[in-house]
Design an enzyme around this catalytic site. Structure first.
Site: not given
Ligand code: IVH
Length: 669
Positions: A113, A115, A117, A224, A315, A409, A412, A427, A433
């Site tokens: 999946e 991740k 942010d 998710y 990451k 500036c 001017c 300024c 200006c």
């Molecule tokens: S699973 C026990 N899936 O990452 C595992 N986390 O460092 C539960 N996050 O607190 C998390 N995308 O805020 C999971 N596809 C994803 C995610 C995800 C972002 C974040 C989430 C979590 C943090 C973990």
């Protein structure tokens, strides 16, 4: 207010609020309504802003550690909210997969999946109704942000299909990039500090007290993970598919947002694909997450103290390139603030060619200790313009000259000033200006301000170069002949422009006040001032004490307003705009009655004939008051569709009259 009075009131409020907090959090007693508590806290915040020297170090207005603030109730998670172990190295992903294979002795299926942010959220649904949304907090307990989460359109309030009677769904709340950029554009317009990145903005937004503002910010979500007792689901992927049937926004909506694989090659392919493609996503991700699909296998693998063994996050390294800092330009904005911008040797970063980077202010140049022709590291975050994050000192030339912030500036040539406590150099030559003069006119005509049809930045430039305009008042003296004499200005465009100016006399006072470009008077502050003082003369003659009486107006704004009106040039400008017919007082709306005088309302849910804002406006127009939380002092709860069951219960238990939309309309008749 004298200093002695301020100190006394701050002491008294601090003591009272501490007591109420202690009662509430430790002894679980509430001796004051939420609304009254908020009022006390707000008053203390105002006083502390004006007399910071008297604020206590442990004032209840300051945040106390961790993720928990006093503003939202803290809730213990039914299932702890763990984090993920993470790595930046592909080898470690291979090791992880090998380890799991050895422990489990079975073939494993993985789900890959994105991740996201953003901010983790856990949302409980009871009998298909959203009942509570809680932030991660410290993993054991988080904050109840239900009121704000309910405003997120992709999170259903009611479920469809065959959902379990009681479960929790977890996921991420984030701010899409286009919303983030729009928000910062607005903030720039309002002379407010810009937000640093979408993630912090999402997190801050989720903890705002005014859920109306939260709703406007356009947060989004991906959900998710399903948690509950005895759920009839066997694996993670099925859980996501089920959640989609129940009405959630899950990552199944686009190809490769979520993917099953049995092999390490499949995992690596997913990682490589998104490392390349993430720049095209409309939201930020900081990696990918790999999970063992089967719940039984997940259980066998178990957890370490902090994270599950069955999942890992890979990451992405933030893309960083090295290039040469060729020179620094200085831009002057409409307020006179000077912003340094780095000119770089062109370099590829995240799929685009980068030639410029923001340097923010002189402190930033100082902190990086920049020298001319330095080899600098450049990164791209959530911001549109990339930023310089460091210098490769190994490559610094012995002869390199340190970059000194300019003293005058660039436009001017007047002396720049840096006030104590402020980040920018300014300024001060406001009246002559060129970029300041042009910037003020551009602000005035902008769509969200006076919205002058037929006039844009290019035409302003042209008119300015020809010496036809120096201030916004000059716009109203323009005539057809002057306009058609300009390059590329046809009869039709000239007429359009004149028509646009003519139409602007209808723009209400609050917008005209915003358009004047008084420092720190953005859209919201202008509205508050207009509503309170009713006309420009009253604002002009208001004392400092009168100004800070107004909700949200503190020392900084009050001083700026007084400074503006103490300048004869500004008074002359206002006079000329008055002569041009612009609105300088509020026009009372028709249909005003005192029918609801003194009555307080909590408006909740969705209405058929009006939007929630329209209903609130109607209440105020008829003398009533809108409050956000139900307390014993509330007179009416105006209940639309989908009003939260908790609110309804609270209103009932306090014996408050609950009005339907129809009953409310009848009441006004
Ligand atoms: S699973 C026990 N899936 O990452 C595992 N986390 O460092 C539960 N996050 O607190 C998390 N995308 O805020 C999971 N596809 C994803 C995610 C995800 C972002 C974040 C989430 C979590 C943090 C973990």
């Amino acid at each position: 207010m004298t200093k002695e009075q301020a100190l006394k009131e701050i002491e008294s409020l601090t003591g009272q609020i501490h007591n109420y907090n202690q009662l509430y959090y430790v002894e679980n007693k509430s001796e004051i309504s939420d609304y009254d508590f908020d009022q006390l806290l707000k008053r203390l915040e105002v006083l502390e802003a004006n007399f910071p020297e008297f604020a206590f170090d442990n004032s209840p207005t300051k945040r106390v550690g961790g993720d928990l603030t006093k503003k939202f109730e803290s809730v213990v998670h039914r299932f702890p909210m763990l984090s993920l172990s993470n790595t930046y190295s592909e080898e470690e992903i291979i090791d992880w997969e090998n380890r799991l294979k050895k422990i489990s002795n079975e073939s494993l299926e993985f789900v890959c999946e994105l991740k996201y942010d953003g901010v983790a959220i856990g949302i409980r649904y009871e009998n298909g109704q959203l009942s509570k949304a809680v932030t991660r907090g410290d993993g054991t307990q988080g904050e109840d942000v239900t009121i704000n989460v309910r405003t997120i359109r992709t999170i259903p309030l009611q479920l469809t299909g065959d959902f379990p009677a009681d479960f929790e769904i977890r996921g991420e709340i984030f701010m899409p990039l286009d919303r983030f950029q729009k928000l910062n554009e607005e903030r720039e317009l309002n002379q407010e500090q810009l937000f640093a990145n979408p993630r912090n903005t999402a997190s801050g937004t989720l903890k705002m007290q005014d859920s109306k503002v939260v709703a406007e910010r356009g947060l989004d979500s991906f959900l998710y993970g399903i948690y509950g007792n005895d759920l009839p689901i066997e694996n993670h992927f099925d859980a996501v598919q089920n959640a989609s049937q129940w009405g959630f926004k899950v990552p199944l909506m686009r190809e490769r947002f979520i993917e099953k694989t049995n092999t390490i090659e499949g995992i690596m392919d997913f990682i490589h694909y998104w490392d390349q493609q993430r720049q095209h996503l409309p939201f930020e991700i900081d990696g990918v997450v790999i999970k063992v699909n089967n719940y039984q296998q997940q259980q066998q693998l178990g957890f370490t103290a902090k994270s599950p063994r069955w999942a890992i996050a890979y990451k992405f390294k933030t893309e960083r390139v090295e290039t040469i800092l060729e020179s620094v330009d200085y831009q002057v904005g409409r307020t006179g603030a000077v912003t340094p911008v780095a000119n770089l040797k062109a370099v590829q970063l995240g799929g685009t060619t980068v030639k410029r980077a923001s340097l923010h202010n002189s402190d930033q140049i100082e902190k990086l200790n920049l020298h001319v022709l330095d080899a600098v590291y450049v990164e791209k975050g959530g911001e549109i313009i990339p930023k310089i994050v460091g210098v490769n000192l190994d490559k610094r030339l012995a002869t390199a000259e340190k970059i000194e912030f300019i003293s005058h500036c660039p436009e001017c040539h007047s002396l720049l000033i840096k006030r104590e406590g402020e980040a920018h150099h300014f300024c001060m030559n406001e009246l002559a200006c060129p970029p300041q003069l042009k910037g003020k006119i551009e602000h005035f005509i902008a769509r969200k301000v006076m919205n002058i049809d037929g006039l844009g930045a290019e035409t302003v430039d042209l008119l300015f170069e020809k010496g036809l305009i120096r201030s916004v008042a000059d716009l109203y003296d323009l005539n057809f002949d002057q306009l058609v004499a300009l390059d590329r200005m046809a009869d039709k465009s000239a007429n359009n422009l004149l028509q646009g100016l003519k139409a602007s006399v209808e723009i209400p006072f609050e917008r005209v006040l915003f358009a004047l470009g008084i420092r720190f008077v953005g859209e919201t502050v202008a509205k508050k001032l207009a509503k309170f003082f009713k006309n420009i003369e009253s604002i002009q003659s208001a004392s400092y004490d009168e100004l800070i009486q107004v909700d949200e107006i503190g020392e900084r704004i009050a001083i700026s307003v007084q400074q503006f009106f103490s300048d004869d040039a500004n008074l002359m400008l206002i006079n000329r705009l008055k002569e041009a017919g612009l609105q300088f007082s509020i026009v009372e709306k028709e249909g005003v009655t005192a029918l609801l005088e003194g009555k307080s309302f909590v408006v909740s849910g969705v209405f058929t004939s009006f939007s929630r804002d329209e209903i609130k406006e109607l209440i105020e127009l008829n003398g009533g008051k809108n409050v956000s939380a139900i307390s014993a002092k509330t007179d009416f709860v105006l209940a639309g569709d989908n009003m939260g069951p908790a609110k309804l219960k609270k209103a009932e238990s306090l014996g408050i009259t609950i009005l339907s939309e129809d009953a409310f309309i009848q009441l006004l008749k």
